[in-house]
Design a protein around this motif. Sequence first.
Motif, PDB file in Angstrom:
ATOM      1  N   GLN A 315      -2.429 -10.119   0.970  1.00 52.32           N
ATOM      2  CA  GLN A 315      -2.762 -10.508   0.098  1.00 52.32           C
ATOM      3  C   GLN A 315      -4.383  -9.816   0.831  1.00 52.32           C
ATOM      4  OE1 GLN A 315      -4.187 -13.766  -2.140  1.00 52.32           O
ATOM      5  NE2 GLN A 315      -5.589 -12.871  -3.757  1.00 52.32           N
ATOM      6  N   GLY A 316      -5.245  -9.052   0.052  1.00 51.71           N
ATOM      7  CA  GLY A 316      -6.591  -8.684   0.704  1.00 51.71           C
ATOM      8  C   GLY A 316      -6.374  -7.434   2.313  1.00 51.71           C
ATOM      9  N   THR A 317      -5.469  -7.531   2.721  1.00 62.37           N
ATOM     10  CA  THR A 317      -5.234  -5.784   3.162  1.00 62.37           C
ATOM     11  C   THR A 317      -5.607  -4.565   2.416  1.00 62.37           C
ATOM     12  OG1 THR A 317      -3.228  -7.213   4.252  1.00 62.37           O
ATOM     13  CG2 THR A 317      -3.179  -4.627   4.134  1.00 62.37           C
ATOM     14  N   LEU A 318      -6.367  -3.571   2.890  1.00 64.90           N
ATOM     15  CA  LEU A 318      -6.412  -2.701   2.449  1.00 64.90           C
ATOM     16  C   LEU A 318      -5.409  -1.493   2.529  1.00 64.90           C
ATOM     17  CD1 LEU A 318      -9.783  -1.525   4.122  1.00 64.90           C
ATOM     18  CD2 LEU A 318      -9.350  -3.285   1.771  1.00 64.90           C
ATOM     19  N   PHE A 319      -5.111  -1.151   1.412  1.00 65.88           N
ATOM     20  CA  PHE A 319      -4.025  -0.131   1.416  1.00 65.88           C
ATOM     21  C   PHE A 319      -3.743   2.063   2.235  1.00 65.88           C
ATOM     22  CE2 PHE A 319      -2.774  -2.028  -3.460  1.00 65.88           C
ATOM     23  CZ  PHE A 319      -1.601  -2.867  -2.713  1.00 65.88           C
ATOM     24  N   SER A 320      -3.385   1.896   2.632  1.00 68.04           N
ATOM     25  CA  SER A 320      -3.023   3.555   3.098  1.00 68.04           C
ATOM     26  C   SER A 320      -1.609   3.608   2.811  1.00 68.04           C
ATOM     27  CB  SER A 320      -2.664   3.091   4.463  1.00 68.04           C
ATOM     28  OG  SER A 320      -2.192   2.875   5.337  1.00 68.04           O
ATOM     29  N   ALA A 321      -1.731   5.361   3.467  1.00 65.88           N
ATOM     30  CA  ALA A 321      -0.380   6.109   2.603  1.00 65.88           C
ATOM     31  C   ALA A 321       0.741   5.479   3.382  1.00 65.88           C
ATOM     32  CB  ALA A 321      -0.994   7.094   3.265  1.00 65.88           C
ATOM     33  N   ALA A 322       0.276   4.503   4.512  1.00 69.32           N
ATOM     34  CA  ALA A 322       1.786   4.495   4.430  1.00 69.32           C
ATOM     35  C   ALA A 322       1.931   2.926   3.940  1.00 69.32           C
ATOM     36  CB  ALA A 322       1.426   3.888   5.977  1.00 69.32           C
ATOM     37  N   GLY A 343      -7.105   2.345  -0.108  1.00 73.44           N
ATOM     38  CA  GLY A 343      -8.214   1.790   0.531  1.00 73.44           C
ATOM     39  C   GLY A 343      -8.808   0.287  -0.168  1.00 73.44           C
ATOM     40  N   ARG A 344      -8.212   0.183  -0.921  1.00 72.08           N
ATOM     41  CA  ARG A 344      -7.846  -1.005  -2.474  1.00 72.08           C
ATOM     42  C   ARG A 344      -7.445  -2.185  -1.356  1.00 72.08           C
ATOM     43  NH1 ARG A 344      -7.470   0.970  -8.655  1.00 72.08           N
ATOM     44  NH2 ARG A 344      -7.517  -1.343  -9.037  1.00 72.08           N
ATOM     45  N   PRO A 345      -7.816  -3.399  -2.183  1.00 70.96           N
ATOM     46  CA  PRO A 345      -7.295  -4.329  -1.185  1.00 70.96           C
ATOM     47  C   PRO A 345      -6.095  -4.614  -2.402  1.00 70.96           C
ATOM     48  CG  PRO A 345      -9.419  -5.286  -2.060  1.00 70.96           C
ATOM     49  CD  PRO A 345      -9.363  -3.386  -2.428  1.00 70.96           C
ATOM     50  N   ALA A 346      -5.195  -5.245  -1.500  1.00 73.54           N
ATOM     51  CA  ALA A 346      -3.835  -5.675  -1.902  1.00 73.54           C
ATOM     52  C   ALA A 346      -4.401  -7.004  -3.239  1.00 73.54           C
ATOM     53  CB  ALA A 346      -2.893  -6.565  -1.277  1.00 73.54           C
ATOM     54  N   VAL A 347      -3.987  -7.616  -4.105  1.00 73.07           N
ATOM     55  CA  VAL A 347      -4.522  -8.542  -5.072  1.00 73.07           C
ATOM     56  C   VAL A 347      -3.300  -9.150  -4.753  1.00 73.07           C
ATOM     57  CG1 VAL A 347      -4.905  -7.338  -6.837  1.00 73.07           C
ATOM     58  CG2 VAL A 347      -2.852  -8.175  -7.008  1.00 73.07           C
ATOM     59  N   ARG A 348      -2.544  -9.326  -3.601  1.00 72.57           N
ATOM     60  CA  ARG A 348      -1.462 -10.262  -3.426  1.00 72.57           C
ATOM     61  C   ARG A 348      -0.927 -10.227  -2.898  1.00 72.57           C
ATOM     62  NH1 ARG A 348       3.509  -9.870  -6.254  1.00 72.57           N
ATOM     63  NH2 ARG A 348       4.375  -8.757  -7.034  1.00 72.57           N
ATOM     64  N   ASP A 349      -0.414 -10.722  -1.925  1.00 71.40           N
ATOM     65  CA  ASP A 349       1.062 -10.123  -1.154  1.00 71.40           C
ATOM     66  C   ASP A 349       1.796  -9.788  -1.273  1.00 71.40           C
ATOM     67  OD1 ASP A 349       0.055 -12.594   0.474  1.00 71.40           O
ATOM     68  OD2 ASP A 349       1.399 -13.708   0.836  1.00 71.40           O
ATOM     69  N   PHE A 350       2.654  -8.901  -0.839  1.00 69.31           N
ATOM     70  CA  PHE A 350       3.828  -7.867  -1.442  1.00 69.31           C
ATOM     71  C   PHE A 350       5.350  -7.735  -0.683  1.00 69.31           C
ATOM     72  CE2 PHE A 350       0.108  -6.369  -4.027  1.00 69.31           C
ATOM     73  CZ  PHE A 350       0.527  -6.420  -5.378  1.00 69.31           C
ATOM     74  N   ASP A 351       6.203  -8.192  -1.104  1.00 70.43           N
ATOM     75  CA  ASP A 351       7.026  -8.172   0.001  1.00 70.43           C
ATOM     76  C   ASP A 351       8.302  -6.621  -0.228  1.00 70.43           C
ATOM     77  OD1 ASP A 351       7.656 -10.287   0.249  1.00 70.43           O
ATOM     78  OD2 ASP A 351       8.845 -11.236  -1.297  1.00 70.43           O
ATOM     79  N   THR A 352       8.356  -6.017   1.073  1.00 68.22           N
ATOM     80  CA  THR A 352       9.244  -4.821   0.658  1.00 68.22           C
ATOM     81  C   THR A 352       9.858  -3.830  -0.583  1.00 68.22           C
ATOM     82  OG1 THR A 352       9.397  -5.061   3.295  1.00 68.22           O
ATOM     83  CG2 THR A 352      11.077  -3.751   2.177  1.00 68.22           C
ATOM     84  N   ASP A 353       9.659  -3.125  -1.086  1.00 65.34           N
ATOM     85  CA  ASP A 353       9.953  -2.955  -2.304  1.00 65.34           C
ATOM     86  C   ASP A 353      10.074  -3.170  -3.461  1.00 65.34           C
ATOM     87  OD1 ASP A 353      11.931  -0.657  -0.628  1.00 65.34           O
ATOM     88  OD2 ASP A 353      13.473  -1.857  -0.883  1.00 65.34           O
ATOM     89  N   GLU A 354       8.627  -3.740  -2.974  1.00 60.22           N
ATOM     90  CA  GLU A 354       8.550  -5.040  -4.127  1.00 60.22           C
ATOM     91  C   GLU A 354       7.306  -4.217  -5.249  1.00 60.22           C
ATOM     92  OE1 GLU A 354       6.305  -8.821  -5.702  1.00 60.22           O
ATOM     93  OE2 GLU A 354       6.413  -8.205  -3.558  1.00 60.22           O
TER      94      GLU A 354
END
Length: 358
Positions: A315-322, A343-354
């Motif tokens: 959560q809070g990590t800024l999204f990138s293309a990767a 460039g937007r922040p993750a609204v929560r934790d995401f697991d792989t493929d979620e």
Amino acid sequence: MPEHTFVIAEAGVNHNGSLAMALQLVDVAADAKADAVKFQTFKAAKLVTAQAAKADYQVTNMKEGGTQFGMLQALELSLADHDVLVRRCQERGIRFMSTAFDAESLAYLATLGMPAVKMPSGDITCGPLLLQAARLRQPLIVSTGMCTIAEIEDALGVIAFGLTRHGEPTGRADFLAAYCSAEGRRALEQHVTLLHCVTQYPAPPEAINLRAMATMASAFGLPVGYSDHTLGIEVSLAAVARGATVIEKHFTLDRALPGPDHAASLEPAELTQMVRSIRNIELALGAPIKAPAATEMPNRAVARRSVVAAHPIKQGTLFSAASFAMKRPGTGISPIDAWGLIGRPAVRDFDTDELIET
């Protein structure tokens, strides 16, 4: 609802002069679910001279020479035979049609309540018969085998005159005036369907030029169908896909029977398949709208992809293309919107493929 192509099962003279065989042909056409079954009505003595030679295809198909007169005289049906055929058509729920080749035959056929009067390709220049047909003021189907555009225009001039003028014509000028008049054009639009046709039995595919249908429709502003003398059913089906309003196709009980037209005709199972295929093509043509069909809407979620986490994201990590992978199902954010997430922040934790959410 799709447009309905009027299918004429052309029995023609494939009864070989036998009423019993003609009745069988009615049954075959009805079983195939054609709209109409069509025969030919004539007196040989009023159609050909005693010396008129057979066409080359007639000699080939019949494996003998001789005159048209002898051939046609053996293929005549009496008016009493016609009455029997009309009753059989009524019993079987199929429309009766026949092509007349002389004035008396045309006058008789006009009393039978046919869906249309059919003018054959060979009579496109027979002005008196065209005029008589026009003055019946019934729907006309005009076949155009062997024709140039100019010859079709001439024939339509005669028909326009017959539909809109009284009295006898004095020459081509009268026909041209009727054809060019607003009244004449309206009358033609109300009464006439043209059939593209190649008058050869069988006709080779390379001679067909189905694109001529569009040329005729554009030139004359009239409905255009197709009278098919090729072997098989594919050219008729292609004509329907190109907008043919009428399909006329010869059929027989057995292609091996003796006679001028059997060799270029469909057998019963082929006629059934042609009609069934035409109806499927009508359904498939549908409307000129590109949009998802109702039946495919549920598959969008199955076949399309969503934006998913390519790896665990806090959560809070800024999204990138990767941050992203594009995987099925398509129930989340569409991949076409992925760039807007960078460039937007993750609204929560995401697991792989979620599925990514915002």
